[in-house]
Design a protein around this motif. Structure first.
Motif, PDB file in Angstrom:
ATOM      1  N   ARG B  14       0.825  -1.208   0.000  1.00  0.00           N
ATOM      2  CA  ARG B  14       0.000   0.000   0.000  1.00  0.00           C
ATOM      3  C   ARG B  14       0.859   1.259   0.000  1.00  0.00           C
ATOM      4  NH1 ARG B  14      -4.831  -1.451   4.235  1.00  0.00           N
ATOM      5  NH2 ARG B  14      -5.684  -3.107   2.936  1.00  0.00           N
ATOM      6  N   GLN B  42       3.205   0.553   5.569  1.00  0.00           N
ATOM      7  CA  GLN B  42       2.645   0.751   4.223  1.00  0.00           C
ATOM      8  C   GLN B  42       1.136   0.828   4.355  1.00  0.00           C
ATOM      9  OE1 GLN B  42       4.927  -1.731   1.220  1.00  0.00           O
ATOM     10  NE2 GLN B  42       5.606  -2.717   3.095  1.00  0.00           N
ATOM     11  N   ALA B  44      -2.701   3.023   2.978  1.00  0.00           N
ATOM     12  CA  ALA B  44      -3.390   3.932   2.063  1.00  0.00           C
ATOM     13  C   ALA B  44      -3.718   5.221   2.819  1.00  0.00           C
ATOM     14  CB  ALA B  44      -4.669   3.289   1.554  1.00  0.00           C
ATOM     15  N   ASP B  47      -6.428   4.804   5.354  1.00  0.00           N
ATOM     16  CA  ASP B  47      -5.991   4.116   6.583  1.00  0.00           C
ATOM     17  C   ASP B  47      -5.381   5.113   7.556  1.00  0.00           C
ATOM     18  OD1 ASP B  47      -6.520   1.627   5.366  1.00  0.00           O
ATOM     19  OD2 ASP B  47      -4.465   1.445   4.603  1.00  0.00           O
TER      20      ASP B  47
END
Lengths: 454, 484
Positions: B14, B42, B44, B47
């Protein structure tokens, strides 16, 4: 009156409850001769008026959004992902105090814990604190840690290519501490500058009275070298190695922790914090477990509550001024909490791939610019490979003059005039490149400079 | 409730941000220096936003409610400050730009220096220090430099009242000097007789917070200043409690030679969950030459056709630079915005209202809680969080129970000279209704302390976590999370 809620009747009621006639009566303890001085300040203005005034002042500045900016030298124009500001603007974050009451501060505390985790991972170290004021004061705190760890040793060896303002700050902080300094004597010639700026030379300055050696990775002028052999020499002498880093570069190059550094610190501004004319910025600080109790600044730790739920709290307070007073490891209290949060969000958004990508953009564009400007008549790139995001450009005339032309004719904010700090580098400019200086801007810079050599 | 750490949320592959493609030929890498592992999470963008938004909701804040944290001046932070500080013409100026290209920033700083001089009655101000403790260290180093300049290196002792903030003695130690404690008299003032005995040719100065941390104005301030100056020492002012004095009295007129301001207390800039602050230092004429370098100066006053020209100047005997660059400029913009909106009358009303609110609350609570001194207080007061007939209940328990009622606790167990201290500073931005409601809650808690002490011992009850195991945190420190 804005921000003051009382009505006149509420005010009178409150005065009655206290048992005085008017508010002035509450100030009887203040010597009458100097009471109520009548301040000479400009008359109050409304919110739209203050906004107009501030906008007028702001618009009087040149800045990195209305000009191409190649100025670095310790503060950099990087992209700030939009999500950062939206989260920082949460009143829950920015209008909270230091998290002394952990049950109502888990948001701040967990973010600090995550900041410490990210900084330790990035620098390759074992522990990190909640922040210092900026890179320069983190440098001073690194030296203080080393002097406290090595009592009896008072020699501080500093690289001449540690940021000049960091070296000045270290000297200011330590003027009462009986420390003496070596290594950063101003070189008289460019060739002496080149020799003295290398780790190999610095190693010759280390002796048995040395408490700490402070270097910069990359150096103030952008050059990068492996510090492994220096670390070995420093450790053999019984001293500590403290390394100032550019955190963006650590997305690409080996961290000092992997080369034997004992303390890694730096300026965190590149991690999602605006240039803002020099502050507020972020000092970050990481070290080895062995020096944890000598590290200053706040630290968040993980623990559990009565029901075994995971939670976070400020810990190891026995190092700090509010407990230890004159025996504390530092006087630091308020630090840069919100800026540490910005860096935490930045590193979370960038992640493994994003930070590497930003670092590579800086590195390759810097390499491209060096190659491009080396071909510009009258100019010479004098930095040695490898350099990260900055290099020294030798110019045919004064940097101030060139910068004036760049701004007036090309809307370019030029490089840093190294002659200010190193007389042997008069007419030498330090130029910086980031993901915000695309190829087109670099080409314009080259074109603009070509005009300067005529 | 547990929020996973940012690493626990990580999912390989991500990314949370998109970046420009490489637009130049790549340069060669130095092979030996390339990093092979980069242990960052990692995620998004969504998130990350949800994670930090959820975390934010676990914080108490001034925007949420009453925050009577003594000596911290948790006043409301005007929203306009956030907008002015973020104007692109401020936020994107590089600190090393030629001063001629940053005239707006310098004009603002020059004005603010002048306003702080006027408010404090001092001759010159440096905006460089980043926080209160940083300002203290600056001031102490200036005092040291002043004595050294006069050949009096023997002046190494700094007198500090026993009610002082811990930063005072810690700053003195950092400057290589010795902290010497001065006792208080029964009225909460400095014990003048004790002070006079301590004043001799080894004294560098006295560090004084006025009003002090009991919220009391030092009634003998003129005699204190005379005693310190009489032996050749200097008077340092800890500006932590300046909110009570705006337009009421100027520290310079009381004999203070050097002081720091806390812009994040007095001048409404937000605390940010532990900074950034800003701690400018003001100096009387004889100390101005020792201020940190550089100061903002008017280089040319200009005329009808041309605006003034601002730049930098280095004081002749400066202690040097206290940090990189030009101070916490973004905080200076906020403070300047605030001062500009209040003017002289507004600032005086701030102080009067802060003192009114503290005395009102004191009056409401004094029959239920023992208040440290029977005197009119200034912007804060100290109550004792204990009763002889409620054994086992202390200030910490009252603080935690307040959380159940939706209020941030006062400062607890400080100053150290008052047992079970609850240091209460309401600030001027709180309404009468808020103060009345807080007083009712405090009375209710006092009653509970006698009838249901377990409610206090177990508090808080409705927070994401209960009281945490602080001993475990310190004994088995876990300071970084797992890198998954």
């Amino acid at each position: 009156m804005p921000f003051l809620p009382h009505t006149e009747s509420e005010r009178s009621e409150m005065l009655r409850a206290i048992g005085v006639k008017k508010a002035e009566d509450l100030f009887a303890a203040i010597p009458k001769s100097v009471r109520f001085p009548g301040l000479q300040l400009p008359p109050a203005v409304s919110e739209p008026e203050v906004m107009a005034e501030m906008r007028y002042l702001a618009e009087a500045n040149h800045h990195a959004q209305n000009a191409a900016c190649f100025l670095g030298a310790g503060a950099y124009h990087h992209y700030i992902p939009a999500a950062i500001n939206h989260l920082l603007m949460r009143g829950e974050f920015y209008t909270a105090y230091t998290p002394y009451q952990p049950e109502v501060s888990q948001g701040t505390l967990q973010s600090i814990f995550e900041f410490q985790t990210l900084i330790a991972a990035l620098t390759g170290m074992e522990v990190a604190n909640a922040s210092h004021y900026d890179g320069a004061t983190a440098a001073a705190e690194a030296v203080i840690l080393a002097l406290n760890q090595n009592r009896g040793r008072r020699r501080v060896v500093m690289s001449p290519v540690l940021h000049p303002q960091y070296r000045q700050t270290i000297r200011t902080y330590l003027q009462g501490a009986g420390a003496h300094f070596a290594g950063d004597e101003t070189p008289e010639t460019y060739s002496a500058f080149q020799t003295r700026s290398r780790a190999k030379h610095l190693a010759t300055c280390v002796d048995e009275s040395t408490a700490v050696v402070v270097v910069s990775y990359p150096s103030f002028v952008g050059e990068v070298e492996d510090l492994t052999s220096l670390a070995e020499i420093v450790h053999t002498a019984g001293a500590l190695l403290a390394v100032a880093v550019n955190p963006i570069m650590l997305g690409l190059l080996k961290p000092p922790g992997a080369m034997g550094a004992d303390i890694v610190f730096g300026e965190g501004q590149p991690l999602g914090i605006p240039l803002s004319y020099g502050g507020p910025y972020l000092g970050f600080f990481a070290t080895r477990q062995a020096y944890l109790h000598k590290m200053s600044g706040r630290i968040a730790g993980e623990t559990v509550d009565g029901q075994g739920r995971r939670g976070y709290t400020l810990t190891l307070a026995a190092r700090e001024q509010h407990i230890k007073r004159e025996r504390a490891s530092s006087n630091i209290c308020t630090n840069q909490g919100l800026m540490a949060l910005a860096a935490t969000i930045y590193l979370s958004l960038m992640g493994r791939r994003g930070l590497r990508q930003v670092a590579e953009l800086c590195y390759h564009r810097c390499g491209y610019a060096a190659e491009r400007l080396a071909r510009t008549p009258g100019f010479q790139v004098v930095s040695r490979f490898p350099f990260f995001n900055e290099f020294i450009l030798r110019c045919p005339k004064s940097v101030a003059e060139i910068n004036r032309d760049l701004l007036d004719r090309w809307e370019i904010i030029g490089g840093y005039d190294l002659g200010q700090d190193y007389p042997c580098l008069a007419n030498h400019m330090l130029l910086a490149f980031t993901e915000m200086t695309p190829r087109g801007q670099i080409d314009s810079l080259a074109e603009a400079l070509a005009g300067e050599s005529l | 409730m547990t929020e996973p750490t940012i690493y626990e949320l990580s999912s390989p592959g991500r990314a949370g941000v998109s970046l420009p493609a490489l637009d130049v030929d790549p340069s060669t890498f130095p092979p030996a220096l390339i990093r092979t592992e980069l242990p960052l999470p990692q995620l998004a963008e969504s998130d990350v936003v949800r994670h930090f938004l959820r975390l934010s909701q676990w914080n108490y804040s001034v925007d949420k409610g009453f925050y009577p944290l003594g000596s911290c001046t948790m006043k409301y932070n005007p929203k306009i400050n956030e907008d002015t500080a973020r104007l692109p013409g401020f936020a994107f100026v590089h600190p090393l730009q030629d001063p001629e290209t940053a005239q707006g920033c310098l004009a603002l700083m020059y004005q603010l220096q002048g306003w702080l001089c006027e408010i404090s009655g001092l001759a010159a101000v440096s905006l460089q220090p980043a926080a209160g403790a940083h300002g203290e260290l600056t001031g102490v180093l200036m005092i040291r430099a002043y004595h050294h300049d006069r050949g009096q290196e023997n002046r190494r002792r700094m007198l500090i009242p026993n009610s002082a903030h811990g930063t005072n003695p810690a700053s003195v130690a950092m400057a290589g000097m010795e902290a010497v404690e001065v006792p208080a008299d029964p009225e909460g003032n400095i014990d003048l007789a004790a002070l006079r005995t301590l004043c001799d040719e080894t004294v560098a100065g006295l560090m004084l917070t006025n009003p002090n941390t009991l919220g009391l104005f030092e009634e003998n301030i003129l005699a204190v200043a005379e005693a310190v100056h009489g032996c050749g020492g200097l008077l340092y002012g800890d500006g932590a409690n300046l909110n009570a004095l705006l337009g009421i009295v100027r520290p310079g007129d009381l004999g203070f030679d050097v002081m720091h301001f806390n812009l994040h207390k007095t001048f409404s800039t937000p605390h940010g969950g532990g900074g950034p602050g800003s701690g400018p230092v003001g100096a009387a004429a004889q100390l101005a030459d020792f201020l940190p370098a550089p100061l903002v100066a008017m280089i040319d006053p200009g005329n009808e056709a041309d605006p003034p020209l601002y730049g930098y100047r280095n004081p002749g005997k400066s202690i040097g630079r206290m940090r990189a660059f030009n101070g916490n400029f973004g905080i200076l913009v906020r403070a300047a915005t605030y001062i500009r909106m209040l003017g002289a009358d507004g600032l005086r009303q701030v102080a009067e209202t802060a003192v009114l609110n503290a005395n009102y609350l004191r009056a409401l609570l004094k029959d239920t809680y023992t208040i440290s001194h029977e005197r009119t207080c200034m912007h804060e007061f100290v109550a004792e969080g204990r009763w002889a007939d409620a054994p086992g209940v202390g200030a910490g328990d009252i603080a935690k129970r307040l959380i159940d009622y939706g209020v941030h606790p006062p400062t607890v167990k400080f100053p150290l000279i008052i047992p079970d201290a609850l240091m209460i500073e309401p600030t001027e931005t709180e309404s009468k209704q808020t103060l009345d409601s807080f007083a009712d809650t405090m009375k209710k808690i006092a009653e509970e302390a006698h009838t249901h002490p377990e409610l206090l011992h177990d508090a808080p009850h409705n927070t994401p976590v209960g009281r945490l195991d602080e001993v475990r945190a310190a004994k088995q420190p876990i300071l970084t999370g797992k890198l998954t």
